[in-house]
Motif scaffolding. Sequence first.
Motif, PDB file in Angstrom:
ATOM      1  N   THR A 185     -12.838  25.718  47.797  1.00 46.87           N
ATOM      2  CA  THR A 185     -12.405  24.625  46.927  1.00 46.87           C
ATOM      3  C   THR A 185     -12.949  23.289  47.428  1.00 46.87           C
ATOM      4  OG1 THR A 185     -10.301  24.522  48.138  1.00 46.87           O
ATOM      5  CG2 THR A 185     -10.321  25.780  46.087  1.00 46.87           C
ATOM      6  N   ALA A 186     -13.215  23.189  48.731  1.00 51.70           N
ATOM      7  CA  ALA A 186     -13.773  21.949  49.280  1.00 51.70           C
ATOM      8  C   ALA A 186     -15.180  21.673  48.763  1.00 51.70           C
ATOM      9  CB  ALA A 186     -13.788  22.012  50.811  1.00 51.70           C
ATOM     10  N   GLN A 187     -15.879  22.710  48.297  1.00 52.56           N
ATOM     11  CA  GLN A 187     -17.282  22.554  47.886  1.00 52.56           C
ATOM     12  C   GLN A 187     -17.481  22.495  46.375  1.00 52.56           C
ATOM     13  OE1 GLN A 187     -19.046  26.009  49.771  1.00 52.56           O
ATOM     14  NE2 GLN A 187     -19.422  24.913  51.681  1.00 52.56           N
ATOM     15  N   GLU A 188     -16.409  22.734  45.596  1.00 55.41           N
ATOM     16  CA  GLU A 188     -16.555  22.796  44.139  1.00 55.41           C
ATOM     17  C   GLU A 188     -16.629  21.396  43.518  1.00 55.41           C
ATOM     18  OE1 GLU A 188     -16.885  25.207  41.991  1.00 55.41           O
ATOM     19  OE2 GLU A 188     -16.236  27.044  43.009  1.00 55.41           O
ATOM     20  N   PRO A 189     -17.468  21.217  42.493  1.00 55.50           N
ATOM     21  CA  PRO A 189     -17.469  19.954  41.755  1.00 55.50           C
ATOM     22  C   PRO A 189     -16.091  19.674  41.154  1.00 55.50           C
ATOM     23  CG  PRO A 189     -19.333  21.331  41.103  1.00 55.50           C
ATOM     24  CD  PRO A 189     -18.451  22.178  41.961  1.00 55.50           C
ATOM     25  N   LYS A 190     -15.656  18.429  41.220  1.00 53.16           N
ATOM     26  CA  LYS A 190     -14.391  17.952  40.645  1.00 53.16           C
ATOM     27  C   LYS A 190     -13.150  18.459  41.373  1.00 53.16           C
ATOM     28  CE  LYS A 190     -14.139  17.753  36.042  1.00 53.16           C
ATOM     29  NZ  LYS A 190     -14.340  18.093  34.593  1.00 53.16           N
ATOM     30  N   LEU A 191     -13.320  19.248  42.451  1.00 53.08           N
ATOM     31  CA  LEU A 191     -12.173  19.703  43.243  1.00 53.08           C
ATOM     32  C   LEU A 191     -12.110  18.919  44.544  1.00 53.08           C
ATOM     33  CD1 LEU A 191     -12.122  21.978  41.161  1.00 53.08           C
ATOM     34  CD2 LEU A 191     -11.820  23.615  43.015  1.00 53.08           C
ATOM     35  N   GLN A 192     -10.887  18.661  44.994  1.00 55.11           N
ATOM     36  CA  GLN A 192     -10.704  17.934  46.253  1.00 55.11           C
ATOM     37  C   GLN A 192      -9.475  18.468  46.974  1.00 55.11           C
ATOM     38  OE1 GLN A 192     -10.930  13.643  45.853  1.00 55.11           O
ATOM     39  NE2 GLN A 192      -9.701  13.322  47.705  1.00 55.11           N
ATOM     40  N   ASN A 193      -9.668  18.902  48.217  1.00 50.49           N
ATOM     41  CA  ASN A 193      -8.557  19.411  49.014  1.00 50.49           C
ATOM     42  C   ASN A 193      -7.707  18.265  49.554  1.00 50.49           C
ATOM     43  OD1 ASN A 193      -9.565  21.976  48.622  1.00 50.49           O
ATOM     44  ND2 ASN A 193     -10.284  22.256  50.725  1.00 50.49           N
ATOM     45  N   ILE A 194      -6.397  18.493  49.610  1.00 48.48           N
ATOM     46  CA  ILE A 194      -5.505  17.528  50.271  1.00 48.48           C
ATOM     47  C   ILE A 194      -4.596  18.295  51.225  1.00 48.48           C
ATOM     48  CG2 ILE A 194      -5.586  15.747  48.486  1.00 48.48           C
ATOM     49  CD1 ILE A 194      -2.926  16.889  47.397  1.00 48.48           C
ATOM     50  N   PRO A 195      -4.461  17.807  52.481  1.00 45.56           N
ATOM     51  CA  PRO A 195      -3.720  18.554  53.509  1.00 45.56           C
ATOM     52  C   PRO A 195      -2.219  18.286  53.445  1.00 45.56           C
ATOM     53  CG  PRO A 195      -4.686  16.604  54.479  1.00 45.56           C
ATOM     54  CD  PRO A 195      -5.081  16.593  53.020  1.00 45.56           C
ATOM     55  N   LEU A 196      -1.600  18.633  52.321  1.00 46.27           N
ATOM     56  CA  LEU A 196      -0.166  18.391  52.144  1.00 46.27           C
ATOM     57  C   LEU A 196       0.550  19.713  51.905  1.00 46.27           C
ATOM     58  CD1 LEU A 196      -0.349  15.308  49.721  1.00 46.27           C
ATOM     59  CD2 LEU A 196      -0.210  15.289  52.223  1.00 46.27           C
ATOM     60  N   ASN A 197       1.810  19.795  52.376  1.00 41.95           N
ATOM     61  CA  ASN A 197       2.556  21.044  52.238  1.00 41.95           C
ATOM     62  C   ASN A 197       3.974  20.863  51.724  1.00 41.95           C
ATOM     63  OD1 ASN A 197       0.835  23.303  53.174  1.00 41.95           O
ATOM     64  ND2 ASN A 197       0.661  22.058  55.009  1.00 41.95           N
ATOM     65  N   THR A 198       4.700  19.868  52.225  1.00 40.91           N
ATOM     66  CA  THR A 198       6.116  19.786  51.872  1.00 40.91           C
ATOM     67  C   THR A 198       6.289  19.300  50.426  1.00 40.91           C
ATOM     68  OG1 THR A 198       6.457  17.474  52.533  1.00 40.91           O
ATOM     69  CG2 THR A 198       6.612  19.153  54.268  1.00 40.91           C
ATOM     70  N   HIS A 199       7.423  19.658  49.847  1.00 44.37           N
ATOM     71  CA  HIS A 199       7.704  19.237  48.475  1.00 44.37           C
ATOM     72  C   HIS A 199       7.690  17.712  48.368  1.00 44.37           C
ATOM     73  CE1 HIS A 199      10.007  23.250  47.513  1.00 44.37           C
ATOM     74  NE2 HIS A 199       8.843  23.447  48.112  1.00 44.37           N
ATOM     75  N   GLU A 200       8.250  17.047  49.381  1.00 46.71           N
ATOM     76  CA  GLU A 200       8.328  15.585  49.350  1.00 46.71           C
ATOM     77  C   GLU A 200       6.933  14.964  49.377  1.00 46.71           C
ATOM     78  OE1 GLU A 200      10.030  17.588  51.378  1.00 46.71           O
ATOM     79  OE2 GLU A 200      11.982  17.403  50.375  1.00 46.71           O
ATOM     80  N   GLU A 201       6.059  15.485  50.245  1.00 45.93           N
ATOM     81  CA  GLU A 201       4.685  14.972  50.318  1.00 45.93           C
ATOM     82  C   GLU A 201       3.958  15.165  48.992  1.00 45.93           C
ATOM     83  OE1 GLU A 201       3.397  15.775  54.980  1.00 45.93           O
ATOM     84  OE2 GLU A 201       3.232  17.393  53.525  1.00 45.93           O
ATOM     85  N   LEU A 202       4.133  16.343  48.408  1.00 44.93           N
ATOM     86  CA  LEU A 202       3.427  16.664  47.175  1.00 44.93           C
ATOM     87  C   LEU A 202       3.937  15.811  46.009  1.00 44.93           C
ATOM     88  CD1 LEU A 202       3.373  20.514  47.728  1.00 44.93           C
ATOM     89  CD2 LEU A 202       1.345  19.052  47.630  1.00 44.93           C
ATOM     90  N   MET A 203       5.241  15.599  45.954  1.00 45.09           N
ATOM     91  CA  MET A 203       5.794  14.768  44.881  1.00 45.09           C
ATOM     92  C   MET A 203       5.339  13.320  45.023  1.00 45.09           C
ATOM     93  SD  MET A 203       9.617  16.309  44.131  1.00 45.09           S
ATOM     94  CE  MET A 203      10.230  16.119  45.805  1.00 45.09           C
ATOM     95  N   ALA A 204       5.317  12.826  46.250  1.00 43.27           N
ATOM     96  CA  ALA A 204       4.847  11.449  46.477  1.00 43.27           C
ATOM     97  C   ALA A 204       3.382  11.312  46.068  1.00 43.27           C
ATOM     98  CB  ALA A 204       5.032  11.073  47.949  1.00 43.27           C
ATOM     99  N   PHE A 205       2.576  12.321  46.396  1.00 47.64           N
ATOM    100  CA  PHE A 205       1.158  12.300  46.014  1.00 47.64           C
ATOM    101  C   PHE A 205       1.010  12.261  44.492  1.00 47.64           C
ATOM    102  CE2 PHE A 205      -2.785  14.355  44.783  1.00 47.64           C
ATOM    103  CZ  PHE A 205      -3.720  13.709  45.583  1.00 47.64           C
ATOM    104  N   CYS A 206       1.806  13.071  43.788  1.00 48.62           N
ATOM    105  CA  CYS A 206       1.724  13.106  42.324  1.00 48.62           C
ATOM    106  C   CYS A 206       2.084  11.756  41.712  1.00 48.62           C
ATOM    107  CB  CYS A 206       2.640  14.198  41.772  1.00 48.62           C
ATOM    108  SG  CYS A 206       2.037  15.862  42.097  1.00 48.62           S
ATOM    109  N   ARG A 207       3.101  11.112  42.271  1.00 51.53           N
ATOM    110  CA  ARG A 207       3.494   9.800  41.747  1.00 51.53           C
ATOM    111  C   ARG A 207       2.402   8.761  42.002  1.00 51.53           C
ATOM    112  NH1 ARG A 207       9.030  11.372  43.192  1.00 51.53           N
ATOM    113  NH2 ARG A 207       8.554  10.869  45.359  1.00 51.53           N
TER     114      ARG A 207
END
Length: 425
Positions: free
Chosen positions: A37-59
């Motif tokens: 996924t790190a090499q695909e066009p339009k895809l970008q990896n993010i090193p997040l795991n917890t629900h709180e981190e992911l929700m903050a990222f979405c906001r």
Amino acid sequence: MKLLVIGSGGREHALAWKLAQSAKVSTVFVAPGNAGTAQEPKLQNIPLNTHEELMAFCRENHIAFTVVGPEAPLAAGIVDDFRRAGLPIFGPTRTAAQLESSKDFAKAFMARHGIPTAAYQTFENAEAAHDYVKQKGAPIVIKADGLAAGKGVIVALNEAEAHAAIDDMLLDNKMGNAGARVVIEDFLQGEEASFIVMADGENVLPMATSQDHKRLLDNDLGPNTGGMGAYSPAPVVTPEVYQRTMDEIILPTIRGMKADGMPFTGFLYAGLMIDSNGAPRTVEFNCRFGDPETQPIMSRLDSDLAELIQAALNQRLDQVDARWKPQTAVGVVLAAENYPDSPKKGDVIEGLENAARHGKVFHAGTAADAEGNIITNGGRVLCVVGLGDNVSDAKQQAYAALAPIRFNGMQYRKDIADKAIQRKG
């Protein structure tokens, strides 16, 4: 729009890759993703795991919606958390995800709603479980009640194997909490198929049919795994079997979940056993797309996946259709040394560039090392998909694509899709 896919396996690579093909999508973030996924066009990896981190990222990043790949976050209630925060997310709630996270829940639900499945009993006491096996005989199936990464099912061909599986789970705790309770069910004869639909709580949109190969070795020998390959469509799902599955299993499940106060939204996977008379019975439910079925199915999807998920989030699945390429897709999993027991990690993978000339390589258990090499980082490392005008051609393409790939201890089955070839050629 920007989207988020949660997970790091081959299923998530395929879903993110397909979502990124939409003209409406600018970026698909994958948390945490893998080396593919790190090499695909339009895809970008993010090193997040917890629900709180992911929700903050979405906001912070104005994510239009999130798609949950694996079962563990669903069982942990990530959908409930996102919904409470007002963040669009596609997947079942924690209570609805019990269809997968508890085998006992699923069997009781099916019994309550008249959905065809094998007769069963549930046990926490080893002595009672052993007595039941002595009474029933073998072959018989022993299942850990909880999530066990696709490895909590033992198809015991004799009573000794059944007793050993019971001891492993209930006495020796080899499955941890997942095996603190076991479901013992009758062995079903027939041919397996995977029947996956999208659901919005009320309506369903069927995906293409497929067949998974669970055993490690050719001819369905060796231990059960998370899946060693899959193909789509599955000829065993004839139009008649398809209709029976919808009428007897899928629609009663969606209606039953709603009636029980836990409407099912997300991908619903029914693992089927189809007998010689074409009668489907439910082997198991999963509350997400199958892996490795996702890879060949997404390779055939001709519709905009982002649009389909938006329709589901708006409870409009009855207003959309999924279009499919006429070709067959065959996906072959390349697994690490010692998989499924204790997969070896850190081996350098060679030949990926050459493989991509013949087919699509979806990454699962991969990572990049300090020197930039792609290395093994899990049990199922890659899934190589070939497309063809028929099953034989698709199989040939898949195996031609994987031929250049090398890593220490690499293992794969050489008979993926042979059952379909015997049926159709």
